[in-house]
Design an enzyme around this catalytic site. Structure first.
Site, PDB file in Angstrom:
ATOM      1  N   LYS A   1     -12.698   0.856   5.255  1.00 55.29           N
ATOM      2  CA  LYS A   1     -11.786   1.994   5.060  1.00 55.29           C
ATOM      3  C   LYS A   1     -12.587   3.229   4.669  1.00 55.29           C
ATOM      4  O   LYS A   1     -13.632   3.155   4.034  1.00 55.29           O
ATOM      5  CB  LYS A   1     -10.749   1.665   3.994  1.00 55.29           C
ATOM      6  N   SER A   2     -12.062   4.353   5.095  1.00 52.53           N
ATOM      7  CA  SER A   2     -12.650   5.623   4.731  1.00 52.53           C
ATOM      8  C   SER A   2     -11.613   6.694   5.012  1.00 52.53           C
ATOM      9  O   SER A   2     -10.764   6.528   5.881  1.00 52.53           O
ATOM     10  CB  SER A   2     -13.918   5.894   5.553  1.00 52.53           C
TER      11      SER A   2
ATOM     12  N   ASN B   1     -18.691   3.993  10.930  1.00 53.21           N
ATOM     13  CA  ASN B   1     -18.412   2.574  10.720  1.00 53.21           C
ATOM     14  C   ASN B   1     -18.070   1.837  12.012  1.00 53.21           C
ATOM     15  O   ASN B   1     -18.031   0.612  12.040  1.00 53.21           O
ATOM     16  CB  ASN B   1     -17.285   2.402   9.697  1.00 53.21           C
TER      17      ASN B   1
ATOM     18  N   ARG C   1     -17.609   9.310   8.347  1.00 53.81           N
ATOM     19  CA  ARG C   1     -17.855   7.914   7.978  1.00 53.81           C
ATOM     20  C   ARG C   1     -16.945   6.969   8.768  1.00 53.81           C
ATOM     21  O   ARG C   1     -17.334   5.850   9.102  1.00 53.81           O
ATOM     22  CB  ARG C   1     -17.683   7.719   6.466  1.00 53.81           C
TER      23      ARG C   1
ATOM     24  N   TYR D   1       0.828  -1.221   0.000  1.00 48.42           N
ATOM     25  CA  TYR D   1       0.000   0.000   0.000  1.00 48.42           C
ATOM     26  C   TYR D   1       0.860   1.268   0.000  1.00 48.42           C
ATOM     27  O   TYR D   1       0.358   2.352  -0.272  1.00 48.42           O
ATOM     28  CB  TYR D   1      -0.933   0.070   1.216  1.00 48.42           C
TER      29      TYR D   1
ATOM     30  N   ILE E   1     -12.485  -4.823   8.001  1.00 51.27           N
ATOM     31  CA  ILE E   1     -11.583  -3.657   8.005  1.00 51.27           C
ATOM     32  C   ILE E   1     -12.100  -2.560   7.067  1.00 51.27           C
ATOM     33  O   ILE E   1     -11.506  -2.283   6.028  1.00 51.27           O
ATOM     34  CB  ILE E   1     -10.148  -4.087   7.627  1.00 51.27           C
TER      35      ILE E   1
END
Ligand code: A2P
Length: 292
Positions: free
Chosen positions: A238-239, A248, A244, A51, A236
């Site tokens: 993601k944001s 979550n 948000r 990543y 997991i």
């Protein structure tokens, strides 16, 4: 701040069931996103060597001074026994830690499974040496898991795979459950389906999920995360958006019924959003992971 339930891995290590995902979060946005996640109450971050944002994850965690469960993955270009040991060194240095909580092989390399096995043998070594607290795999299908278990001495604690209402990979989940391998869902709210070119609606606009969400005064994302938690999975989401990110995590104060869980199960299209695991080769997907 919500209290996140923990899951116990097959070697007794405890992991917060919901982790914060940073796949495709650019390095320059990662620090802020992780800070927002830690502020919201996440104590588990999922990243990967591939990543390109391990350093920023580590910086945000170090700055917070919090005890955070860190999960990362070795990329296929670093497979092989010695290469994978060095892959750990690179990831640990970028994360700024001596010990990684959960280290995964990012993909199987079906065309060179011997190399995959050597990489896993390195994870077993790292576990024996106390450099990692738990080891696992990602995107392993049943035949990959079978081939791995044939020689492995440590059963993977986790298999992180694509799981959302439109693609549940039940057979991989069931195989994992039979062997004590916890399924962890990537793209848990179906983000990978938002861009699909078919005429199918996205999970966020799905009428079945929408109706359940309305019944509880919740959002579709929250309903999908409840579905994962109630079925015993780690997820997991993601944001990069602080509202948000917090939304979550606010999923611990309502519960879906068995009928609602089954209605979500019935949405499975059998259509994968991510890359076909058997198509992952060094030639097509290999790329060097920089030194720390
Ligand atoms: P954003 O970062 O702008 O919030 P997944 O983890 O299933 O792949 O989903 C990630 C995608 O879903 C991202 O595009 C993210 O965009 C978006 N997203 C994350 N949380 C929510 C939410 N609660 N509601 C709507 N979209 C969300």
């Amino acid at each position: 701040m919500p209290t996140i339930p923990h899951l116990t891995l097959n070697n007794g290590v405890e992991m917060p069931a919901l982790g914060f995902g940073v796949f495709q979060t650019p390095p320059e946005e990662t620090r802020t996103a992780v800070e927002a996640a830690l502020d919201a109450g996440y104590r588990h971050i999922d990243t990967a060597a591939a990543y390109g944002n391990e350093r920023e994850v580590g910086e945000a965690v170090a700055k917070s001074g919090l005890d955070v469960f860190l999960e990362t993955k070795i990329w296929i270009s670093d497979y092989g026994y010695d290469q994978t040991l060095h892959g750990f060194d690179k990831s640990a240095a970028k994360l700024g830690v001596e010990q990684i909580d959960l280290l995964l092989l990012h993909q199987a390399l079906p065309s060179d499974f011997a190399r995959t096995r050597e990489a896993y043998r390195a994870l077993e070594r790292l576990l024996a040496d106390g450099k990692v607290r738990a080891i696992g795999v990602s995107n392993f299908m049943v035949d990959h898991l079978t081939a791995l278990l044939d020689r492995a001495t440590v059963v993977p604690a986790v298999n992180q795979i694509e799981v959302h209402p439109y693609f549940a990979q039940r057979e991989v989940q069931d195989f994992g459950a039979e062997h004590g391998i916890l399924t962890q869902a990537w793209s848990p709210i179906g983000g990978i389906t938002f861009y699909r070119d078919s005429g199918h609606t996205s999970t966020l606009q799905d009428p079945v999920i929408g109706e359940i969400a309305r019944a509880y005064g919740r959002t579709p994302a929250q309903v999908m995360l409840r579905w994962h938690l109630q079925q015993g999975r780690s997820a997991i989401p993601k944001s990069t958006n602080p509202a948000r990110i917090a939304e979550n995590l606010a999923v611990t104060d309502f519960a879906l019924t068995a009928e609602q869980l089954a209605a979500i199960d019935a949405l499975d299209t059998g259509k994968r959003g991510g890359p076909e695991p058997d198509a992952v080769t060094l030639e097509a997907f290999g790329r060097a992971i920089p030194e720390a």
